[in-house]
Design an enzyme around this catalytic site. Structure first.
Site, PDB file in Angstrom:
ATOM      1  N   HIS A 105      54.432  22.328  10.085  1.00 19.80           N
ATOM      2  CA  HIS A 105      54.242  23.833  10.402  1.00 19.80           C
ATOM      3  C   HIS A 105      54.057  24.443  11.719  1.00 19.80           C
ATOM      4  O   HIS A 105      54.466  24.857  12.661  1.00 19.80           O
ATOM      5  CB  HIS A 105      54.356  24.222   9.053  1.00 19.80           C
ATOM      6  N   GLU A 106      52.933  23.976  11.708  1.00 15.19           N
ATOM      7  CA  GLU A 106      52.108  25.081  12.977  1.00 15.19           C
ATOM      8  C   GLU A 106      52.880  24.552  14.662  1.00 15.19           C
ATOM      9  O   GLU A 106      52.121  24.573  15.102  1.00 15.19           O
ATOM     10  CB  GLU A 106      50.526  24.554  12.601  1.00 15.19           C
ATOM     11  N   HIS A 139      54.786  26.757  15.108  1.00 16.91           N
ATOM     12  CA  HIS A 139      55.023  27.890  16.013  1.00 16.91           C
ATOM     13  C   HIS A 139      54.249  27.198  18.024  1.00 16.91           C
ATOM     14  O   HIS A 139      54.753  28.422  18.440  1.00 16.91           O
ATOM     15  CB  HIS A 139      53.481  28.012  15.631  1.00 16.91           C
TER      16      HIS A 139
END
Length: 237
Positions: free
Chosen positions: A154-155, A158
């Protein structure tokens, strides 16, 4: 241009070349606490490659990750308060240029499982670029429902320029990706039939850029992959 806000279409990914990302993994720890073994670090990299390679059922984004080195820092303040000391350890530990992923593991307080810088911030703050994750979210870690390594997935999303699937809620430009249905609220758990916006399609609860349990997450879309490549060309190549 501060950031790319145009919609990324699924067809854009078909002509994209492979993105190969070197990774430097920095283990912050307090003695034995948080000193995750090399085997777990390697499993985390494998999870990243499986996630971005579509091996859990989503699109193959054509992004791969290659572990270059592991550093270990036995610094209790850095490990226990990584947000507070971010401006200290990152400039000291970070390696490589704008296309190099520096991944830090530490204990993160509250309900936070990690955070990341966005690509368009690299030029103004290159030493701060990178991703920090809770060591307990790594594969086999102690955090219930969030221990398959998908917090890093997920990170890193980003770090590659993706927004949350619930960005802007039901209105605005959303996550700037055309094939992720609009979503008003982040997902908790793994509900079926969640649909918070009037636009077509149920909420993308299985998408890595939502907040669902790791057991629920399985995919990126082709549009998200296309956006990664567009952002990479603009900010990380």
């Amino acid at each position: 241009m501060d950031r790319p806000d145009d919609q990324s279409a699924p067809s854009d990914l078909r002509a994209a070349g492979e993105i190969s990302v070197p990774v430097y993994f920095h283990v912050l720890h307090d003695g034995s606490t948080g000193n995750v073994p090399t085997s777990v670090v390697k499993r985390q990299i494998s999870v990243l490659n499986a996630s971005y390679g579509g091996r859990y059922g989503g699109a193959n984004t054509r992004v791969t990750f290659h572990l270059k080195a592991i550093s270990r820092s036995d610094k209790a303040p850095w490990f226990n308060e990584p947000e507070r000391y971010e401006g200290t350890y990152k400039p000291m530990l970070r390696k490589g240029g704008k296309g190099t992923l520096n991944l830090y593991s530490a204990r993160i307080g509250g309900d936070l499982l990690g955070w990341s810088t966005f690509p368009w911030k690299y030029k103004s703050e290159p030493k701060m670029d990178g991703v920090t994750i809770h060591y307990g979210s790594m594969p086999g870690g102690p955090i219930d429902n969030f221990n398959r390594g998908f917090s890093a997935t997920h990170e890193v999303g980003h770090w590659l320029g993706l927004y949350h699937t619930f960005q802007d809620g039901c209105g605005g430009k959303g996550d700037r990706v055309s094939d992720t249905p609009a979503e008003r609220d982040p997902t908790n758990g793994c509900p079926s039939g969640k649909n918070t916006c009037p636009a077509f399609g149920n909420d993308p609860v299985h998408n890595f850029m939502d907040y669902s349990y790791d057991t629920c997450m399985s995919s990126f879309t082709a549009g998200q992959g296309a956006r990664m490549h567009k952002v990479w060309a603009a900010y990380r190549r």
